[in-house]
Design an enzyme around this catalytic site. Structure first.
Site, short mmCIF file in Angstrom:
data_model
loop_
_atom_site.label_atom_id
_atom_site.label_comp_id
_atom_site.label_asym_id
_atom_site.label_seq_id
_atom_site.Cartn_x
_atom_site.Cartn_y
_atom_site.Cartn_z
N PHE A 475 0.81 -1.23 0.00
CA PHE A 475 0.00 0.00 0.00
C PHE A 475 0.84 1.28 0.00
O PHE A 475 0.59 2.19 0.76
CB PHE A 475 -0.97 0.03 1.19
CG PHE A 475 -1.56 -1.30 1.57
CD1 PHE A 475 -2.14 -2.12 0.62
CD2 PHE A 475 -1.54 -1.73 2.88
CE1 PHE A 475 -2.70 -3.35 0.96
CE2 PHE A 475 -2.08 -2.96 3.24
CZ PHE A 475 -2.66 -3.78 2.28
N HIS A 476 1.83 1.36 -0.89
CA HIS A 476 2.69 2.55 -0.97
C HIS A 476 2.72 3.14 -2.37
O HIS A 476 3.81 3.37 -2.93
CB HIS A 476 4.12 2.21 -0.54
CG HIS A 476 4.28 1.78 0.88
ND1 HIS A 476 5.41 1.13 1.35
CD2 HIS A 476 3.45 1.90 1.94
CE1 HIS A 476 5.27 0.88 2.64
NE2 HIS A 476 4.09 1.33 3.02
N PRO A 477 1.58 3.43 -3.02
CA PRO A 477 1.64 3.99 -4.37
C PRO A 477 2.18 5.41 -4.39
O PRO A 477 1.77 6.26 -3.59
CB PRO A 477 0.18 3.95 -4.82
CG PRO A 477 -0.61 4.03 -3.55
CD PRO A 477 0.20 3.29 -2.53
#
Length: 549
Positions: A475-477
């Protein structure tokens, strides 16, 4: 922009699109000037929800339509054709309301690299003061940490013997303890600091937005979806938004600030006519400014979730799978705000190298005293731990673009995980390293048994393929409105959109390269620095407008 008491209906100085990680910081800082009128538009709802407040509530916020946009990635060739659930915060505080709460800045060289790419003012020594400005660190003020700020940083409130054993095992391989992951060099092992306060989650809505809510010059609209940025030629002058059945226009006398995140910021730009002409034409959108870089350069961290069954160890599996254990967990949190309900998804971390010849760590481990088949599934009925490992600086790059002009249609999110040859090599090396750690003398008493990928997966080819089966997003876009001065950039180092007046992008999308760690606190830093840039430019405008004697 200046004057006496005015209505907040219709016209503002600044309109901020998105009350997530960055938007809450911006709303606080810009509304500190009582003469500056600020509108904050958020598509999600209030963060006043018990599962947002309780740390373990991330399990019930991810995938929940109240708090999560519930997007999915396109089928990923590098993940053997799998499509992943792609959580994004749909609530005040954005992803800080549903994330893992880990406080992490990355490495000094991440920011020095941004500066080398032409982004003056974004080196480590430039950004460190902004990290410190908003920080309220458990250790107090020091050379690397701040005290008294809005962003709470706490020690975790529980520990696990089996994780201490993992730390001892890592030391056997030369990966030594690290006292503080946030000094610019995060190499080593330790327990993560977290964004919590007295056992509660601390998001940017609570830290930054709540203190500003009562200011008469700040208006906050929730459940209001920005449909497009309004332009006069190539000057942004407002935002069209939908709230219920009503569509309204709000106008900005100074600037429009896009802070909707790495997926939604490029989406709004494209819907507004800023992007690739071919994409816009396909969906019947009039071109305002030609920039094919919008939505490109999507980067994210892929975690490979190796799982080991252990014997004689207390893990969350063994506690939570009995009624008495669940009662004990609930009572411990109710009485002391500690125990498993106060825990972040990952408690223990390691930063190390996949190859000794590297000049700095390229792997981050998240070690968890629990195991499931996948996030959200029931815990296994036996004691086990998950040893997730992340390639911090992947070569694989993806993109996100609209597939329809209708707001109800999610954009295409294509990460291209494990498509770069080097990323496959790092994946194989990291799984082998996780195995070596779990095979050390310090862990022998727990008799670890590898469940995933499993001891039968042995050759490099088999490991490379299995990485595609056990890999998932962490979850690190970032990166889709890249900061820079070349043809691949969307914004400059002042975060102004190239070719457009009075429009900035301020969120994770501006990162030219992903940081070597978790991304929430770097976004807080970006917003802090952006607020200074905005106020500096506003002061210059005022200064030029004052008649000289």
């Amino acid at each position: 922009m200046r004057g006496g008491t005015r209505t907040l209906e219709g016209r503002y100085d600044y309109i901020i699109v998105g009350a997530g990680t960055a938007g809450c910081v911006l709303a606080n800082r810009l509304s500190e000037d009582s003469q500056t009128r600020v509108l904050l538009i958020e598509a999600g709802g209030s963060d006043d929800y018990h599962w947002v407040k309780i740390p373990v509530g991330y399990l019930y916020c991810i995938g929940n339509p109240r708090t999560d946009w519930r997007m999915k990635t396109a089928p990923e060739p590098g993940l053997n054709g799998r499509s992943l659930a792609y959580p994004l915060g749909k609530v005040l505080g954005g992803c800080t309301s549903i994330n893992g709460m880990i406080y992490m800045r990355g490495q000094a060289n991440d920011y020095n690299r941004w500066r080398e790419l032409g982004n003056v003012g974004w080196g480590w020594e430039d950004v460190l003061p902004y990290f410190m400005r908003s920080e309220d660190h458990h250790g107090g003020k020091s050379a690397f940490h701040g005290s008294g700020g809005e962003w709470k940083v706490a020690r975790q409130r529980l520990t696990w013997d089996v994780l201490r054993a993992v730390q001892a095992g890592a030391a056997e391989l030369g990966i030594m303890p690290c006292e503080d992951f946030n000094t610019g060099d995060n190499e080593g092992t330790g327990f993560f600091d977290v964004n919590q306060h007295n056992g509660w989650r601390w998001n940017t809505a609570k830290g930054f937005l709540r203190p500003a809510k009562k200011r008469p010059n700040l208006r906050i609209l929730t459940n209001a979806t920005a449909e497009q940025i309004l332009f006069e030629g190539k000057r942004a002058h407002g935002v069209r938004y939908r709230r219920g059945d009503e569509v309204r226009d709000a106008f900005a006398g100074a600037e429009v600030l896009l802070a909707a995140g790495a997926i939604n910021s490029p989406r709004i730009l494209e819907l507004s006519g800023v992007g690739s002409p071919s994409i816009l034409a396909e969906h019947g959108i009039n071109l305002v400014h030609d920039n094919p870089a919008v939505g490109e350069n999507l980067q994210d961290h892929l975690q490979l979730r190796t799982v080991f069954k252990v014997h004689g160890a207390t893990t969350l599996n063994t506690i939570a799978n009995s009624l008495s254990g669940r009662l004990r967990i609930g009572m411990e949190y109710a009485w002391r705000r500690s125990g498993p309900m106060s825990m972040a998804p990952s408690q223990f971390g390691m930063f190390t190298r996949s190859d000794p010849s590297l000049d700095r760590p390229d792997l981050e481990y998240h070690v968890q005293p629990l195991s499931t088949d996948k996030l959200g599934d029931p815990l296994h009925p036996f004691p086990a731990i998950t040893v997730s490992v992340v390639n911090l600086r992947p070569d694989s790059v993806g993109s996100t673009h609209i597939v329809s002009r209708h707001l109800g249609t999610q954009p295409e999110v294509r990460l291209n995980y494990l498509t770069a040859p080097r990323d496959k090599e790092v994946a194989v090396a990291s799984i082998k390293q996780a195995r070596r750690i779990m095979n050390t003398a310090a862990l022998r008493k727990y008799r670890p048994e590898e469940l995933r990928p499993g001891p039968h997966v042995d050759t490099d080819g088999e490991l490379s393929r299995e990485a595609g089966n056990i890999g998932t997003t962490i979850f690190h876009p970032v990166g889709t409105c890249r900061m820079g001065n070349d043809h691949r950039a969307v914004v400059g180092s002042d975060l102004r959109v190239h070719g457009i007046d009075r429009l900035r992008v301020i969120d994770a999308s501006i990162m030219p390269e992903i940081v070597s760690g978790n991304t929430a606190s770097p976004v807080v830093m970006i917003a802090e620095k952006a607020a200074d840039l905005i106020r500096r430019d506003a002061a210059r405008v005022v200064s030029r407008s004052i008649p000289r004697p």
